[in-house]
Scaffold this motif. Sequence first.
Motif, PDB file in Angstrom:
ATOM      1  N   PHE A 190       0.928  -1.166   0.002  1.00 23.73           N
ATOM      2  CA  PHE A 190      -0.133   0.046   0.097  1.00 23.73           C
ATOM      3  C   PHE A 190       0.863   1.235  -0.013  1.00 23.73           C
ATOM      4  CE2 PHE A 190      -2.543  -3.502   1.720  1.00 23.73           C
ATOM      5  CZ  PHE A 190      -3.675  -3.361   1.380  1.00 23.73           C
ATOM      6  N   GLN A 191       0.420   2.342  -0.691  1.00 20.44           N
ATOM      7  CA  GLN A 191       1.120   3.568  -0.534  1.00 20.44           C
ATOM      8  C   GLN A 191       0.112   4.734  -0.122  1.00 20.44           C
ATOM      9  OE1 GLN A 191       3.429   4.590  -3.880  1.00 20.44           O
ATOM     10  NE2 GLN A 191       2.831   6.559  -4.231  1.00 20.44           N
TER      11      GLN A 191
ATOM     12  N   GLU B 216      -3.366   3.472  -0.229  1.00 20.95           N
ATOM     13  CA  GLU B 216      -3.860   3.029  -1.412  1.00 20.95           C
ATOM     14  C   GLU B 216      -3.257   1.620  -1.907  1.00 20.95           C
ATOM     15  OE1 GLU B 216      -6.725   4.262  -3.125  1.00 20.95           O
ATOM     16  OE2 GLU B 216      -6.753   5.696  -1.355  1.00 20.95           O
ATOM     17  N   TYR B 217      -4.232   0.865  -2.311  1.00 20.05           N
ATOM     18  CA  TYR B 217      -3.473  -0.383  -2.744  1.00 20.05           C
ATOM     19  C   TYR B 217      -2.805  -0.311  -4.138  1.00 20.05           C
ATOM     20  CZ  TYR B 217      -3.280  -4.834  -5.311  1.00 20.05           C
ATOM     21  OH  TYR B 217      -2.948  -5.894  -6.006  1.00 20.05           O
ATOM     22  N   VAL B 218      -1.347  -0.759  -4.027  1.00 15.01           N
ATOM     23  CA  VAL B 218      -0.415  -0.880  -5.086  1.00 15.01           C
ATOM     24  C   VAL B 218      -0.231  -2.119  -5.891  1.00 15.01           C
ATOM     25  CG1 VAL B 218       2.142  -0.183  -5.849  1.00 15.01           C
ATOM     26  CG2 VAL B 218       0.971   1.068  -3.666  1.00 15.01           C
ATOM     27  N   ARG B 219      -0.136  -3.019  -5.250  1.00 15.06           N
ATOM     28  CA  ARG B 219       0.263  -4.553  -5.778  1.00 15.06           C
ATOM     29  C   ARG B 219       0.239  -5.395  -4.781  1.00 15.06           C
ATOM     30  NH1 ARG B 219       5.430  -2.757  -5.055  1.00 15.06           N
ATOM     31  NH2 ARG B 219       6.857  -4.568  -4.561  1.00 15.06           N
TER      32      ARG B 219
ATOM     33  N   LYS C 288      10.209  -1.890  -2.162  1.00 18.58           N
ATOM     34  CA  LYS C 288       9.013  -1.029  -2.002  1.00 18.58           C
ATOM     35  C   LYS C 288       9.844   0.468  -1.804  1.00 18.58           C
ATOM     36  CE  LYS C 288       8.250  -1.801   2.924  1.00 18.58           C
ATOM     37  NZ  LYS C 288       8.710  -0.293   3.411  1.00 18.58           N
TER      38      LYS C 288
ATOM     39  N   GLN D  68       5.594   3.667   1.376  1.00 21.66           N
ATOM     40  CA  GLN D  68       4.828   2.289   1.078  1.00 21.66           C
ATOM     41  C   GLN D  68       4.928   1.406   2.299  1.00 21.66           C
ATOM     42  OE1 GLN D  68       6.285   0.698  -2.705  1.00 21.66           O
ATOM     43  NE2 GLN D  68       4.922   2.032  -3.927  1.00 21.66           N
TER      44      GLN D  68
END
Length: 293
Positions: free
Chosen positions: A35-36, A39-42, A52, A57
């Motif tokens: 998450f960043q 917010e979801y990243v991968r 990361k 993150q």
Amino acid sequence: MRKSLVALGVVAVLAVIGLYSSLFIVNQTQQALVFQFGEYVRTVQDPGLKFKVPFIQNTVLYDKRVLALDPPAEQLILADQKRLVADTFMRYRIADPLRFYQAVNNEAQAASRLSDIVISALRRVLGNTTLATLLSKERTQIMVDIRNAVDHEAKNLGIAVTDVRIRRADLPVETSQSIFDRMRSEREREAREFRAQGQELAQQIRARADREKTVLVAEAQNRSQVLRGEGDGMAVKIYAESFGADPQFFAFYRSMEAYRKALSDSSTTMVLSPDSEFFRYFGTPGGTAPAPR
């Protein structure tokens, strides 16, 4: 010069911290979400050393092995209105870690939600099942229906259900006692019926035996009387023929019989005259009574 060394040291420390913050390890049994700023990243599924962006993150790790859950035992009502205490267990895995994170966030919350789902599925499926069906060969299909129902709802949590089984199914204590009392009453009733049937059969056999005994005894008595009559007739005939052939011998034989019967008891006392007819054969063989003394 000293300030330059201090600055280099600070930079080196920050570089080490930044490098450390930019690395994370995913084990063979884990999967990670990156998450960043929330917010979801991968999603990271492959194990190994991963990178990361430091400080901005963060990662969340979840187990990707098959997990176990033992929901609390629940009392259910079956289709035939029988009450049943069902103790179940289930096996599941986190198939979609992002949805799992969004729905329950952690395994503790997942266990609570899954327990509710399992109990709801048990009530729904077993509510249409009788106790006899549950104890029959259809039990396997019932377990499949429960697993499918739980799996369908668990997909909304990012969970794939591997198996759901009823470990143990018992009747409530009060129901067990009621069934036991009913079974005991039924067995006692059957015992009374069998006992009554046995007594009735015994009386029939006894009556038949008594009737057969009476018939046999009557036939035997009748036969014995017939044989006795025939024997007496033959005896009379033989005596008549014998005595008719030699009347003197007949008189002698009758006297001997009288002696035997009269003198067989040693306690008997007889007072007779010596020249009595009774002693006619105590004298001469011809039957002359002894001379008086």
